[in-house]
Design an enzyme around this catalytic site. Structure first.
Site, PDB file in Angstrom:
ATOM      1  CG  ASP A  46     -16.807 -33.457  -8.597  1.00  0.00           C
ATOM      2  OD1 ASP A  46     -16.888 -34.188  -7.587  1.00  0.00           O
ATOM      3  OD2 ASP A  46     -15.846 -32.690  -8.799  1.00  0.00           O
ATOM      4  CB  SER A  47     -18.741 -38.504  -6.570  1.00  0.00           C
ATOM      5  OG  SER A  47     -19.937 -38.007  -5.994  1.00  0.00           O
ATOM      6  CG  ASP A  85     -19.034 -31.160  -5.926  1.00  0.00           C
ATOM      7  OD1 ASP A  85     -18.596 -30.313  -5.123  1.00  0.00           O
ATOM      8  OD2 ASP A  85     -18.779 -32.368  -5.830  1.00  0.00           O
ATOM      9  CE  LYS A 115     -18.276 -30.820  -2.470  1.00  0.00           C
ATOM     10  NZ  LYS A 115     -16.917 -30.915  -3.089  1.00  0.00           N
ATOM     11  CD  GLU A 117     -12.671 -31.198  -5.241  1.00  0.00           C
ATOM     12  OE1 GLU A 117     -11.456 -31.257  -5.573  1.00  0.00           O
ATOM     13  OE2 GLU A 117     -13.478 -32.107  -5.473  1.00  0.00           O
ATOM     14  CD  GLU A 184     -12.830 -36.515  -0.169  1.00  0.00           C
ATOM     15  OE1 GLU A 184     -12.785 -37.610  -0.777  1.00  0.00           O
ATOM     16  OE2 GLU A 184     -13.319 -35.488  -0.667  1.00  0.00           O
TER      17      GLU A 184
END
Length: 310
Positions: A46-47, A85, A115, A117, A184
């Protein structure tokens, strides 16, 4: 190109002590280049909201946007595992919503894993996805979707209490069925402890050398943003300068009528090829030469998905 990278192969890489390589990818062209280079995993992060869209953080990304980018990356990938993501608020409201959206990322986006978070709070979702056959990569430590709660992009796990929480989160995600976990923005000593405690691989970003693998944003690795210089990023090139130099040369040649020259122009006297394909390629559908007919007609903006070089 080698065999397709799968979840069991990723886990076996840790068992063999073989480091895992991962980079972000957001489109077909980058995915194809990175895949051919031999990267093990391509993370459609999502970056993309920051490095492609220009947002200040990742929070604005939608499921439809992530599906679009996953689909583009999947088209350009043969060997690497494609991980998509899950964007902010695509799974936090309920387990059921998380399952539906993860399914969309796989079914519509072509992702081979998703993925998430967050730590133990999302173990139930990870477990449910594991049971229905959707591989899950966890992500703990500095989680960008929680930047407001964290007070910004700050290193996590420096206190004893934070370190214990992250270790507990990692174990909960492993127990839930995650096949790998991104670490991270945490101290390398803590990353080493977590990596040693788990049977599944850890993939670090700003977490030191002791992780089982590493991931970077490809735009950062290539030096495409001259102002962005975080401590954990190593620049392997400076494409911002090289791209700007090439574009400046193009501008100069256009203004001086040096481009297009005869070599890059069509002529009424030149014989027209019997069959022309988009992008001027003369490669047959089943394979063949990479050469392109300089006088072929066709839309220059439509590249063909050519067979890969083996």
């Amino acid at each position: 190109m080698g065999d397709k990278v799968t979840v069991p192969q990723i886990v076996k890489m840790k068992q063999r002590g073989e480091k895992i390589t991962c980079l972000t990818a957001y489109d077909y062209s980058f995915a194809r280049i990175l895949d051919e280079a031999g990267v093990d995993m391509l993370l459609v992060g999502d970056s993309v909201g920051c490095v492609v869209q220009g947002n200040h953080n990742t929070l604005a990304m939608t499921m439809d946007e992530m599906i679009y980018h996953c689909r583009s990356v999947a088209r350009g990938t043969e060997r690497a595992q494609v991980v998509g993501d899950m964007p902010f608020m695509s799974y936090e409201a309920s387990v059921e919503e998380g399952i539906r959206n993860a399914g969309r990322l796989v079914k519509q986006g072509g992702a081979e894993a998703v993925k998430l978070e967050g730590g133990a709070d999302y173990a139930e979702l990870a477990s449910r996805l594991f049971k229905i056959g959707i591989p899950v990569m966890g992500h703990i430590g500095l989680t960008p979707q929680s930047l407001h709660a964290m007070g910004g992009f700050k290193v996590q796990g420096r206190s004893a209490a934070q370190a214990k929480k992250l270790l507990d989160d990692a174990r909960a995600l492993e127990q839930a069925g995650c096949y790998a976990i991104v670490l991270e923005g945490i101290p390398q000593e803590l990353a080493q402890e977590i990596t040693a405690a788990l049977s599944i691989p850890t993939v670090g970003i700003g977490a030191g050398v002791h992780c089982d693998g590493q991931v970077l944003v490809v735009y950062d690795l290539l030096g495409m943003n001259e102002e962005f210089r975080p401590k954990f990023v190593k620049r392997y090139d400076n494409l911002a300068v090289r791209i700007r130099t090439a574009v400046e040369q193009y501008i100069t040649e256009v203004r001086n009528e040096q481009f297009p020259d005869d070599q890059h122009s069509f002529s009424k006297d030149a014989p027209r090829p019997e069959s022309a394909t988009p992008y001027g390629s003369v490669r047959a559908a089943a394979g063949g030469s990479d050469e392109r007919d300089p006088d072929a007609s066709g839309a220059a903006c439509i590249p063909l998905p050519f067979p890969r070089k083996k």
